[in-house]
Design a protein around this motif. Structure first.
Motif, mmCIF file in Angstrom:
data_model
loop_
_atom_site.group_PDB
_atom_site.id
_atom_site.type_symbol
_atom_site.label_atom_id
_atom_site.label_comp_id
_atom_site.label_asym_id
_atom_site.label_seq_id
_atom_site.Cartn_x
_atom_site.Cartn_y
_atom_site.Cartn_z
ATOM 1 N N LEU A 1 0.827 -1.208 0.000
ATOM 2 C CA LEU A 1 0.000 0.000 0.000
ATOM 3 C C LEU A 1 0.870 1.271 0.000
ATOM 4 C CD1 LEU A 1 -2.923 -0.896 2.431
ATOM 5 C CD2 LEU A 1 -3.036 -0.534 -0.030
ATOM 6 N N GLY A 2 1.984 1.234 0.714
ATOM 7 C CA GLY A 2 2.900 2.379 0.726
ATOM 8 C C GLY A 2 3.497 2.627 -0.654
ATOM 9 N N VAL B 1 1.164 9.328 -5.928
ATOM 10 C CA VAL B 1 1.647 10.692 -5.682
ATOM 11 C C VAL B 1 2.594 11.128 -6.803
ATOM 12 C CG1 VAL B 1 3.072 12.104 -4.146
ATOM 13 C CG2 VAL B 1 1.284 10.646 -3.193
ATOM 14 N N ALA B 2 3.496 10.232 -7.209
ATOM 15 C CA ALA B 2 4.426 10.552 -8.295
ATOM 16 C C ALA B 2 3.672 10.795 -9.602
ATOM 17 C CB ALA B 2 5.454 9.432 -8.467
ATOM 18 N N LEU C 1 2.014 14.182 -9.401
ATOM 19 C CA LEU C 1 3.001 15.253 -9.572
ATOM 20 C C LEU C 1 3.410 15.407 -11.035
ATOM 21 C CD1 LEU C 1 5.313 14.826 -6.467
ATOM 22 C CD2 LEU C 1 3.813 16.756 -6.989
ATOM 23 N N LEU C 2 3.632 14.313 -11.730
ATOM 24 C CA LEU C 2 3.988 14.377 -13.147
ATOM 25 C C LEU C 2 2.859 14.966 -13.984
ATOM 26 C CD1 LEU C 2 5.902 11.016 -13.661
ATOM 27 C CD2 LEU C 2 6.840 13.323 -13.739
ATOM 28 N N LEU C 3 1.621 14.601 -13.666
ATOM 29 C CA LEU C 3 0.467 15.143 -14.369
ATOM 30 C C LEU C 3 0.342 16.647 -14.124
ATOM 31 C CD1 LEU C 3 -1.889 14.347 -16.183
ATOM 32 C CD2 LEU C 3 -3.236 13.938 -14.131
ATOM 33 N N ALA C 4 0.545 17.078 -12.892
ATOM 34 C CA ALA C 4 0.495 18.506 -12.572
ATOM 35 C C ALA C 4 1.604 19.263 -13.303
ATOM 36 C CB ALA C 4 0.609 18.710 -11.065
ATOM 37 N N MET C 5 2.792 18.684 -13.377
ATOM 38 C CA MET C 5 3.892 19.330 -14.105
ATOM 39 C C MET C 5 3.561 19.453 -15.594
ATOM 40 S SD MET C 5 7.248 17.658 -12.270
ATOM 41 C CE MET C 5 8.267 17.992 -13.664
#
Length: 193
Positions: free
Chosen positions: A5-6, A13-14, A17-21
């Protein structure tokens, strides 16, 4: 199970972040776009290689001028927009080959090439440092593109990361647009030859 799960949470999350960038990174054309320098009529606006001061704008349905020893008449189904300006090179000899009339809806009109023989045209004129040159940029535009327009020079598509001038040519306004039926360019004051 917790380790799995971690790892999944870290992967999500990664990915976020890539999508937001990707969504916030400007396109290549935007990153190398011209740097605008703005003003309004009467202001001296400085680009990297030249300065410009737009003094007046006149509108006419017909232009008259003498070229090559005879009188020429140019009609249009729209309007002639005559922009009187003073250009000066800053540090090296140069020309301003392109100038545009950007209408309020974003339509771009290049300076007219139908006026061969008119002497004080500024498009393509050779500018020397310390020797300002006064004359005209003349555009053939639609009547609905006259109010709320912007003068743009030089052509930003040719030199990435260079400066470009954008001069607002007045506000919208509701009054009647002062349009002359005919304008004789040889009798129009304010140009130096």
């Amino acid at each position: 199970m917790m380790r799995w799960l971690g790892r999944l949470a870290a992967l999500l999350v990664a990915a976020l972040l890539l999508l937001a960038m990707q969504w916030t990174t400007p396109l290549y054309d935007e990153m190398i776009a011209a740097i605008p320098s703005g003003g309004q009529i009467g202001d001296t606006v400085a680009a990297r290689k030249f300065t410009i001061r737009i003094e007046t704008i006149q509108f006419a349905r017909q232009l008259r001028f003498e070229a090559y020893g005879k009188e020429e008449v140019r009609d249009t189904s729209g309007l002639w927009a005559i922009v009187t300006a003073t250009l000066a090179a800053r540090s090296e000899t140069m020309t301003v080959n392109d100038a545009y009339w950007e209408g309020p809806t974003g339509l771009l009109y290049s300076h007219s090439n139908r006026l061969s023989g008119v002497r004080p045209l500024l498009a393509g004129a050779l500018l020397q440092p310390g020797l300002p040159r006064r004359g005209w940029f003349i555009f053939e535009i639609r009547e609905d593109q006259a109010r709320g327009a912007t003068f743009v020079a030089p052509n930003a598509g040719l030199i990435p990361l260079d400066s470009i001038v954008r001069v607002r040519l007045g506000t919208g306004g509701d009054g009647a647009l002062p349009i002359l039926d005919s304008l004789d360019l040889d009798r129009t004051p304010g140009t130096i030859e």
